[in-house]
Design a protein around this motif. Sequence first.
Motif, mmCIF file in Angstrom:
data_model
loop_
_atom_site.group_PDB
_atom_site.id
_atom_site.type_symbol
_atom_site.label_atom_id
_atom_site.label_comp_id
_atom_site.label_asym_id
_atom_site.label_seq_id
_atom_site.Cartn_x
_atom_site.Cartn_y
_atom_site.Cartn_z
ATOM 1 N N LEU A 60 47.551 50.481 62.817
ATOM 2 C CA LEU A 60 48.134 51.740 63.269
ATOM 3 C C LEU A 60 48.520 52.594 62.066
ATOM 4 C CD1 LEU A 60 50.468 50.483 66.144
ATOM 5 C CD2 LEU A 60 48.314 51.716 66.395
ATOM 6 N N THR A 61 48.211 53.870 62.149
ATOM 7 C CA THR A 61 48.555 54.785 61.067
ATOM 8 C C THR A 61 49.971 55.324 61.268
ATOM 9 O OG1 THR A 61 47.761 56.740 62.231
ATOM 10 C CG2 THR A 61 46.143 55.482 60.942
ATOM 11 N N PRO A 62 50.607 55.835 60.213
ATOM 12 C CA PRO A 62 51.922 56.465 60.377
ATOM 13 C C PRO A 62 51.909 57.584 61.416
ATOM 14 C CG PRO A 62 51.495 56.058 58.065
ATOM 15 C CD PRO A 62 50.222 55.729 58.794
ATOM 16 N N ARG A 63 50.814 58.321 61.478
ATOM 17 C CA ARG A 63 50.734 59.419 62.453
ATOM 18 C C ARG A 63 50.728 58.883 63.887
ATOM 19 N NH1 ARG A 63 49.819 64.712 61.865
ATOM 20 N NH2 ARG A 63 49.079 65.862 63.681
ATOM 21 N N GLN A 64 50.035 57.778 64.114
ATOM 22 C CA GLN A 64 50.025 57.184 65.446
ATOM 23 C C GLN A 64 51.411 56.677 65.830
ATOM 24 O OE1 GLN A 64 46.813 54.432 64.551
ATOM 25 N NE2 GLN A 64 45.473 55.436 66.047
ATOM 26 N N LEU A 65 52.108 56.078 64.879
ATOM 27 C CA LEU A 65 53.465 55.601 65.137
ATOM 28 C C LEU A 65 54.387 56.777 65.456
ATOM 29 C CD1 LEU A 65 53.710 53.060 62.197
ATOM 30 C CD2 LEU A 65 53.560 52.463 64.619
ATOM 31 N N ALA A 66 54.249 57.847 64.672
ATOM 32 C CA ALA A 66 55.083 59.026 64.889
ATOM 33 C C ALA A 66 54.791 59.661 66.246
ATOM 34 C CB ALA A 66 54.857 60.035 63.772
ATOM 35 N N ALA A 67 53.515 59.725 66.620
ATOM 36 C CA ALA A 67 53.147 60.323 67.907
ATOM 37 C C ALA A 67 53.738 59.530 69.068
ATOM 38 C CB ALA A 67 51.629 60.398 68.023
ATOM 39 N N ALA A 68 53.747 58.216 68.948
ATOM 40 C CA ALA A 68 54.333 57.383 69.999
ATOM 41 C C ALA A 68 55.841 57.608 70.083
ATOM 42 C CB ALA A 68 54.027 55.908 69.730
ATOM 43 N N ALA A 69 56.503 57.656 68.932
ATOM 44 C CA ALA A 69 57.951 57.902 68.920
ATOM 45 C C ALA A 69 58.267 59.285 69.465
ATOM 46 C CB ALA A 69 58.490 57.750 67.502
ATOM 47 N N LEU A 70 57.443 60.274 69.118
ATOM 48 C CA LEU A 70 57.664 61.636 69.603
ATOM 49 C C LEU A 70 57.478 61.706 71.124
ATOM 50 C CD1 LEU A 70 58.259 64.575 68.952
ATOM 51 C CD2 LEU A 70 55.814 64.907 68.491
ATOM 52 N N ALA A 71 56.507 60.964 71.640
ATOM 53 C CA ALA A 71 56.296 60.930 73.094
ATOM 54 C C ALA A 71 57.526 60.373 73.802
ATOM 55 C CB ALA A 71 55.059 60.094 73.424
ATOM 56 N N VAL A 72 58.137 59.356 73.217
ATOM 57 C CA VAL A 72 59.358 58.789 73.792
ATOM 58 C C VAL A 72 60.478 59.817 73.783
ATOM 59 C CG1 VAL A 72 61.170 57.059 73.456
ATOM 60 C CG2 VAL A 72 58.770 56.398 73.212
ATOM 61 N N ILE A 73 60.646 60.515 72.664
ATOM 62 C CA ILE A 73 61.714 61.509 72.550
ATOM 63 C C ILE A 73 61.491 62.662 73.527
ATOM 64 C CG2 ILE A 73 62.781 63.202 71.024
ATOM 65 C CD1 ILE A 73 62.144 61.296 68.697
ATOM 66 N N ASP A 74 60.259 63.153 73.605
ATOM 67 C CA ASP A 74 59.967 64.268 74.516
ATOM 68 C C ASP A 74 60.243 63.883 75.967
ATOM 69 O OD1 ASP A 74 59.201 65.980 72.491
ATOM 70 O OD2 ASP A 74 57.055 65.616 72.721
ATOM 71 N N ARG A 75 60.000 62.625 76.298
ATOM 72 C CA ARG A 75 60.158 62.178 77.684
ATOM 73 C C ARG A 75 61.586 61.758 78.013
ATOM 74 N NH1 ARG A 75 56.555 58.507 77.453
ATOM 75 N NH2 ARG A 75 57.936 56.727 77.112
ATOM 76 N N GLU A 76 62.248 61.073 77.089
ATOM 77 C CA GLU A 76 63.531 60.448 77.376
ATOM 78 C C GLU A 76 64.702 61.030 76.576
ATOM 79 O OE1 GLU A 76 63.209 56.185 77.105
ATOM 80 O OE2 GLU A 76 61.140 56.220 77.840
ATOM 81 N N GLY A 77 64.404 61.947 75.673
ATOM 82 C CA GLY A 77 65.454 62.481 74.827
ATOM 83 C C GLY A 77 65.679 61.596 73.615
ATOM 84 N N LEU A 78 66.447 62.113 72.674
ATOM 85 C CA LEU A 78 66.672 61.387 71.427
ATOM 86 C C LEU A 78 67.378 60.053 71.659
ATOM 87 C CD1 LEU A 78 66.280 61.507 68.398
ATOM 88 C CD2 LEU A 78 68.409 62.796 68.218
ATOM 89 N N ALA A 79 68.232 60.004 72.665
ATOM 90 C CA ALA A 79 68.950 58.758 72.961
ATOM 91 C C ALA A 79 68.002 57.650 73.398
ATOM 92 C CB ALA A 79 70.002 58.997 74.039
ATOM 93 N N GLY A 80 66.819 58.022 73.879
ATOM 94 C CA GLY A 80 65.867 57.019 74.336
ATOM 95 C C GLY A 80 65.029 56.414 73.232
ATOM 96 N N LEU A 81 65.149 56.946 72.003
ATOM 97 C CA LEU A 81 64.349 56.421 70.901
ATOM 98 C C LEU A 81 64.890 55.076 70.437
ATOM 99 C CD1 LEU A 81 62.080 56.849 68.804
ATOM 100 C CD2 LEU A 81 63.796 57.932 67.333
ATOM 101 N N SER A 82 64.051 54.073 70.482
ATOM 102 C CA SER A 82 64.408 52.742 70.002
ATOM 103 C C SER A 82 63.133 52.028 69.592
ATOM 104 C CB SER A 82 65.113 51.929 71.095
ATOM 105 O OG SER A 82 64.221 51.642 72.161
ATOM 106 N N MET A 83 63.279 50.979 68.825
ATOM 107 C CA MET A 83 62.116 50.193 68.414
ATOM 108 C C MET A 83 61.407 49.639 69.655
ATOM 109 S SD MET A 83 61.942 50.316 65.075
ATOM 110 C CE MET A 83 61.055 48.881 64.460
ATOM 111 N N ARG A 84 62.182 49.192 70.614
ATOM 112 C CA ARG A 84 61.599 48.619 71.838
ATOM 113 C C ARG A 84 60.807 49.656 72.615
ATOM 114 N NH1 ARG A 84 64.973 45.708 76.793
ATOM 115 N NH2 ARG A 84 63.146 45.183 78.069
ATOM 116 N N ALA A 85 61.383 50.864 72.770
ATOM 117 C CA ALA A 85 60.697 51.906 73.537
ATOM 118 C C ALA A 85 59.390 52.326 72.876
ATOM 119 C CB ALA A 85 61.621 53.114 73.708
ATOM 120 N N VAL A 86 59.408 52.445 71.553
ATOM 121 C CA VAL A 86 58.188 52.845 70.840
ATOM 122 C C VAL A 86 57.153 51.727 70.902
ATOM 123 C CG1 VAL A 86 57.240 53.522 68.604
ATOM 124 C CG2 VAL A 86 59.454 54.427 69.347
ATOM 125 N N ALA A 87 57.592 50.485 70.788
ATOM 126 C CA ALA A 87 56.662 49.361 70.900
ATOM 127 C C ALA A 87 55.984 49.372 72.266
ATOM 128 C CB ALA A 87 57.403 48.048 70.678
#
Length: 204
Positions: free
Chosen positions: A7-34
């Motif tokens: 996985l590239t850094p951009r792919q990791l960032a895109a996954a984390a951004l998808a979590v934030i856009d959907r669940e808000g910043l409070a929803g960002l966690s290692m588990r959610a991104v995984a």
Amino acid sequence: MPRPRSLTPRQLAAAALAVIDREGLAGLSMRAVAQELGLSTMALYRYVDDREELERLVVDLVLDDVDPTPPPPHAPWPERVETMVRRLRDTMSAHPATVPLTLVHRHRSPGGLRWSETVLGILTEAGLTGERRVVALRGLLGYVIGAIQLEHLGPLSGDGTTAIGELPPDEFPHMAETARHARNVDPDQEFFGGLALLLRGLRD
């Protein structure tokens, strides 16, 4: 033998951004991104050390979309600064929940640094140097970040003015009157009107 990094850094960032856009910043966690990537939480640690590193990757991804190209030099410098501010606002407004992250990680974001470098160049050409230029850049950044948060949390022109408009006029005459007028102010008028006042102050 460890598995190859796939996985590239951009792919990791895109996954984390998808979590934030959907669940808000409070929803960002290692588990959610995984989960977003279809990985176990432990597998994600092969790529990043912690949530803070994910945050930095998200800020890099978002701010990399800001065009750092200087506007045409023949335009007046306030118009050129407005162009740069507009680009930053448009990019950050697409992902408003990430705005607080830019406060923490903007100094290490290549995209944010490129934007600031261009704006500093415009301010320098306008004759702003030294401490005055420092104040100008920080004032612009503070205005953009604060205005975006206000716009998306509830702009002055939004429904949140109802309660303010119903305040007792004998106790809060200016607040109540301002709230009534605010219903006719759209977000763009509010943002760029405030920016115009700031730029006018920088001319003095």
